[in-house]
Design a protein around this motif. Structure first.
Motif, PDB file in Angstrom:
ATOM      1  N   ALA A  99       3.087  -1.104   3.975  1.00  0.00           N
ATOM      2  CA  ALA A  99       2.710   0.248   3.585  1.00  0.00           C
ATOM      3  C   ALA A  99       3.912   1.157   3.628  1.00  0.00           C
ATOM      4  O   ALA A  99       4.833   0.953   4.400  1.00  0.00           O
TER       5      ALA A  99
ATOM      6  N   TRP B 140       0.830  -1.197   0.000  1.00  0.00           N
ATOM      7  CA  TRP B 140       0.000   0.000   0.000  1.00  0.00           C
ATOM      8  C   TRP B 140       0.867   1.251   0.000  1.00  0.00           C
ATOM      9  O   TRP B 140       1.916   1.285   0.643  1.00  0.00           O
TER      10      TRP B 140
ATOM     11  N   ARG C  59      -0.380   3.869   1.290  1.00  0.00           N
ATOM     12  CA  ARG C  59      -0.741   4.478   2.584  1.00  0.00           C
ATOM     13  C   ARG C  59      -1.768   3.582   3.260  1.00  0.00           C
ATOM     14  O   ARG C  59      -2.709   3.125   2.613  1.00  0.00           O
ATOM     15  N   VAL C  60      -1.592   3.350   4.543  1.00  0.00           N
ATOM     16  CA  VAL C  60      -2.633   2.656   5.303  1.00  0.00           C
ATOM     17  C   VAL C  60      -3.128   3.596   6.399  1.00  0.00           C
ATOM     18  O   VAL C  60      -2.328   4.180   7.142  1.00  0.00           O
TER      19      VAL C  60
ATOM     20  N   ARG D 158       1.900   5.401   7.068  1.00  0.00           N
ATOM     21  CA  ARG D 158       0.952   4.811   8.007  1.00  0.00           C
ATOM     22  C   ARG D 158       0.338   5.896   8.870  1.00  0.00           C
ATOM     23  O   ARG D 158       1.050   6.751   9.392  1.00  0.00           O
TER      24      ARG D 158
END
Ligand code: ATP
Length: 946
Positions: A482, A455, A457-458, A485
């Motif tokens: 990610a 990801w 961005r999480v 975060r």
């Protein structure tokens, strides 16, 4: 994009007030040198004490449950000097540096006591033993200082003391960096204030980022622009971790701020194609991009297509290409409680401008895609904590981290399995395992799509969901791959300072992401000297957390101008029958507790004691709840299955039900249920896991598939063996024919809630007392679409769905229209219930379960909130109240907290106060000017009647 006072590139935002712990590599918090030293120190400590840190904390937790008289040995009376009356203007720390203008923190240099006694287990027991006067001793009262509890006798503290000097050296390095940074902040503020209008005070950043036109459909409020600038900075320039904690109060618009961040980064990174293509080579080579330091990640925002289309350079090699193909680069993943999933989708749709829509995938339900490439196609993927728990392999527990740490791996989180003894024994297993202690084959085949992408961005919305780092959900979230975060939470600390550890671990906030570093550098200082310890914590938080409350001022103005909120504590009397019932129950419970205490088995009976407390609390709502009366919905699917189970198994399940904590939330189960695999849960907790087609039991290491047919309520099990089962549970002795144990009986609390509803709520009646537009122009903009006229509505919260059933019964009798929301409902029916309540003028009441409804929802149609029962953590109640008291509310909000006089609820109120003080100390939010206190010997004597 225009950023006030700064160049127009997000990467260059300079926000001096939030640059804590940054600077050159040699001096920042987690310089390699200090980490190296920390490791040495920590392993020494572990050796000296022979204590496993993880076990240590649980051992301590157990010890904490003991009153002084039950402690094994000398709790000396060497009270540390008390630090009192630190003025609220006390802006200088022990080194004379100004770095946080916190109000008074605590009166007690024995900070650990606060942490210790804010543990619920202790609280519970304390309440049990209080069989005397209901009025807490004076030292319970906020602002009253008192004699302090004696020093720690636990071996751990001695061993810590033995290593103090070495640990201290590390701490000084960390601390110095923070303080120097703060001095820099102070100086730069002085230099900047006139020209750039940077800061009002040391705590609040004021640099704003403006979104380019056409990205959002609503303008950002000022504090949201500030949040945006701060987040852009954290995502682009951070030596600790990319991301952080956005901890603004509930309802200040964290969702909107995050959407703005996604949009802003997208617009910054969506450069002309040719430029992107040029960048691709570099990106493909950049192996450090992934947070796990090994897997290449191509930022979704920078991709021109799916990962399969990306052509790594020849140097990268085929293995990397293979990994890249296996883990496509995806956009932003939002993980949230099920109840707000649709709200997120709606906000992403409503608040994003038409020309700039994001592609959003709601990843939920049995039909969701299994393809990681499909996930990678979307800008934003929305999912729930339950799905992450089901799909993502869990990180090892902390003790495994420590083993990793010993093997010299970085952070103890993303390392290979170490060579510690346990694992040496099973070398075959360890060989198979990949990064993070998980079986590498499982990463690719067993886990779901969420774990098979990287990801960009999480975002963990309502991040307090992972506050217990040992839970499956926390460990699964930590495993998500990610680049950046984020934790969003208006109430990041709920139980104790330990809650923060889980966020630090998720965020990879070095060095605090390793438990023993966290313990040594945060918990121990608080335990030794709470005033300094909490200040230190504030400095540590400052580097990664942005928090504004509704009372925060910027330029002397409140950041938001909401209508007032008034909270009224309404103490109701039991009827004579209810009192008699309660008194018997209490006497019974107390005598059991005394027996445990006399036998020295309080700790072993911890779960039983919590359950006894639960029964008392339930009795305050309605005696029928004590009988294990369950919602019909739990029973209907499983009755048939229960009838087929062998009798011994049913008895065993029943015994478990009455003596175990919920395996999801670790609280005494509410509307308790047992699964066929023998695990106990709150009905609502497990219901969250019954929404897809791969419903794995959420108990640790249990891989059983669950369905509603194998989830049994106490009543179902009891009915199965009703003939002659003589459970030792508390209610078997009560006379079923008693009036108060009838479904139709209207308990005192139910009568009270009806009175409040009837006096306040009227369908379609016009109201208009408050003009929400005064003061802050941006707030009035947010409120301008909303009418101040309309029906007066109320939200009623209870922890028990069975209590909601009983209230429902009364509402029906009085022809009051209502909707209901609890964790057992499907997402679409929850969503419909919220929509109906918000839009249908005839629906004046919303019945909500505290667990399912206190988070995230926008319910500004209500201007009354009624809390039927108390929860240990006041923050949970605050969350619930803020469903109504948030941006968009145009009327004064009235909150009624119903309690029963002279019951366990009195003591819960006192405990809530204690917890509030602990949270305030951690954030430096104690504004009252008084000095906080913690439990003293005197207090304990009172509670234990010794
Ligand atoms: N700039 C804005 N313009 C218009 N409406 C806004 C704006 N910011 C927030 N809102 C509205 O305010 C309400 C609260 O916002 P939001 O749900 O983002 O708060 P939150 O901080 O995430 O709350 P919680 O912690 O309870 O989840 C929502 O209805 C949202 O649409």
């Amino acid at each position: 994009m225009k950023i006030h006072g700064q160049p127009t590139n997000g990467a260059n935002i300079r926000d001096t007030s939030w640059s804590t712990a940054r600077g050159d590599g040699s001096r920042h918090f987690d310089g390699a040198g200090s980490m190296g030293q920390l490791r040495t120190v920590n392993s020494q400590i572990a050796n000296v004490s022979g204590v496993d840190y993880e076990k240590l904390s649980s051992q301590q937790a157990l010890k904490r449950t003991l009153p002084p008289s039950l402690q094994p040995s000398e709790l000396s009376n060497k009270s540390n000097s008390t630090v009192e009356n630190v003025s609220s203007g006390g802006s200088r720390d022990i080194y004379g540096n100004a770095y946080h203008l916190a109000g008074p923190s605590v009166t007690n240099s024995r900070g650990y006591m606060r942490d210790i006694y804010s543990k619920r287990n202790t609280d519970d027991i304390m309440m049990y033993e209080n069989n005397g006067s209901r009025i807490p001793p004076p030292s319970f009262m906020h602002g009253k200082s008192s004699a302090q509890f004696p020093g720690p006798s636990e071996p751990v503290y001695h061993s810590m003391a033995g290593d103090e000097n070495v640990a201290g050296t590390d701490e000084r390095l960390v601390y110095q960096a923070a303080l120097e940074d703060c001095n820099r902040v102070e100086l730069s503020q002085a230099a900047c204030c006139s020209s750039l209008d940077v800061l009002d005070d040391l705590n609040q950043p004021k640099v704003e980022a403006n979104l380019p036109n056409g990205l959002m459909s609503v303008p950002l409020l000022r504090h949201q622009k500030i949040a945006l600038a701060w987040m852009l900075q954290k995502e682009t320039r951070s030596l600790h971790c990319l991301g952080g904690i956005l901890a603004d109060d509930q309802g200040l618009g964290k969702t909107i701020s995050m959407i703005a961040l996604v949009q802003m980064q997208k617009s910054l990174e969506t450069k002309p194609k040719t430029e992107d293509q040029c960048n691709l080579k570099t990106e493909a080579l950049n192996l450090d991009d992934d947070d796990d330091n090994g897997t290449p990640v191509l930022d979704k925002d920078k991709q021109t297509g799916e990962s399969a289309d990306i052509k790594p350079t020849p140097e990268v090699g085929s293995s990397i290409k293979a990994i890249t193909r296996r883990r496509p680069a995806a956009g932003t993943l939002v993980v949230c409680p099920a109840s707000v999933l649709r709200q997120w989708a709606r906000e992403l749709d409503d608040k994003v401008a038409d020309g700039a829509k994001l592609s959003v995938l709601v990843y939920h339900g049995g039909n969701r895609t299994r393809s990681p490439d499909e996930l990678a196609k979307h800008d934003v993927v929305l999912t729930t904590y339950a799905i992450v728990t089901n799909e993502v392999p869990k990180q090892p527990l902390v003790d495994e981290d420590e083993a990793d740490d010993k093997s010299g791996e970085k952070h103890g989180i993303s390392s290979e399995f170490s060579n510690n003894k346990k694992r040496k024994k099973s070398s075959k297993v360890s060989k198979k395992r990949g990064r993070k202690g998980m079986d590498s084959s499982s990463i690719d085949s067993d886990c779901g799509a969420l774990a098979r992408v990287s990801w960009s961005r999480v975002i963990l919305d309502e991040a307090q969901t992972i506050k217990n780092h040992r839970t499956q959900v926390a460990r699964a979230c930590c495993s998500l791959r990610a680049k950046r975060r984020w934790c969003l939470s208006g109430t990041p600390i709920q139980n104790s300072i330990d809650d923060l550890y889980s966020y630090f671990r998720f965020l990879r906030y070095d060095p605090y992401a390793v438990y023993k570093s966290f313990y040594n550098t945060i918990k121990v200082p608080i335990s030794r000297n709470s005033l300094h310890g909490y200040k230190k914590l504030q400095a540590v938080l400052r580097a990664i957390m942005l928090r504004r409350t509704k009372a925060t001022l910027i330029d002397g103005q409140p950041i938001i101008n909401l209508p007032p909120k008034s909270i009224c504590l309404s103490k109701v009397d039991f009827s004579a029958e209810e009192r008699a019932f309660y008194t018997r129950l209490e006497a019974d419970s107390r005598s059991k507790f005394k027996a445990y205490a006399a036998a020295g088995t309080v700790n072993q009976n911890y779960a039983n004691i919590l359950l006894m407390l639960l029964r008392l609390r339930q009795a305050c709502d309605h005696p029928l709840l004590v009988k294990g009366f369950n919602s019909e919905s739990v029973e209907k699917d499983s009755t048939e299955m229960a009838n087929q189970l062998p009798r011994e198994m049913v008895v065993d399940l029943l015994n478990r039900l009455t003596s175990a904590l919920c395996r999801v939330c670790n609280d005494p189960p509410e509307d308790s249920v047992a699964t066929m695999c023998g695990h106990v849960f709150c009905n609502q907790c497990v219901s969250e896991y019954l929404t897809g087609d791969d419903n794995t039991c959420p108990a640790t290491d249990c891989k059983e598939q669950l369905g509603s047919d194998v989830v049994f309520s106490e009543a179902t099990l009891r009915r199965r063996i009703s003939d002659n089962f003589d459970a030792s549970s508390s209610h078997s002795k009560y006379d079923d024919k008693s009036t108060v144990l009838q479904h139709e009986y209207s308990s005192s609390k139910i009568k009270a809630v009806l009175e409040v509803i009837q006096s306040h709520c009227k369908a379609g009646s016009p109201i208009s007392e408050f003009n929400g537009s005064a003061g802050c122009s941006e707030t009035s903009m947010a409120n301008s679409n909303l009418s101040t006229e309309g029906p007066i509505k109320a939200i009623v919260f209870s922890q028990w769905t069975s209590m909601l059933d009983l209230v429902e019964f009364s509402l029906n009798q009085h022809c009051i229209q209502y909707r209901r929301l609890d964790g057992t409902m499907t997402l679409s029916s929850r969503d419909k219930a919220v929509k109906d309540f918000n839009t249908d003028p005839e629906v004046t009441v919303m019945l909500m379960s505290l667990k399912a409804g206190n988070l995230g929802l926008n319910m500004v149609a209500a201007c009354h909130v009624i809390l039927l029962d108390l929860w240990w953590n006041p923050t949970t109640e605050d969350q619930a109240i803020d469903r109504a008291h948030r941006i968009g509310q145009t009327r004064p909000v009235t909150v009624t907290r119903l309690t029963i006089k002279d019951t366990v609820e009195d003591r819960i109120l006192a405990l809530q106060d204690e917890k509030r003080k602990m949270v305030a100390s951690a954030f430096g939010e104690d504004q009252s000017g008084g000095s906080a206190t913690r439990l003293t010997v005197e207090d304990l004597k009172y509670l234990f009647m010794v």
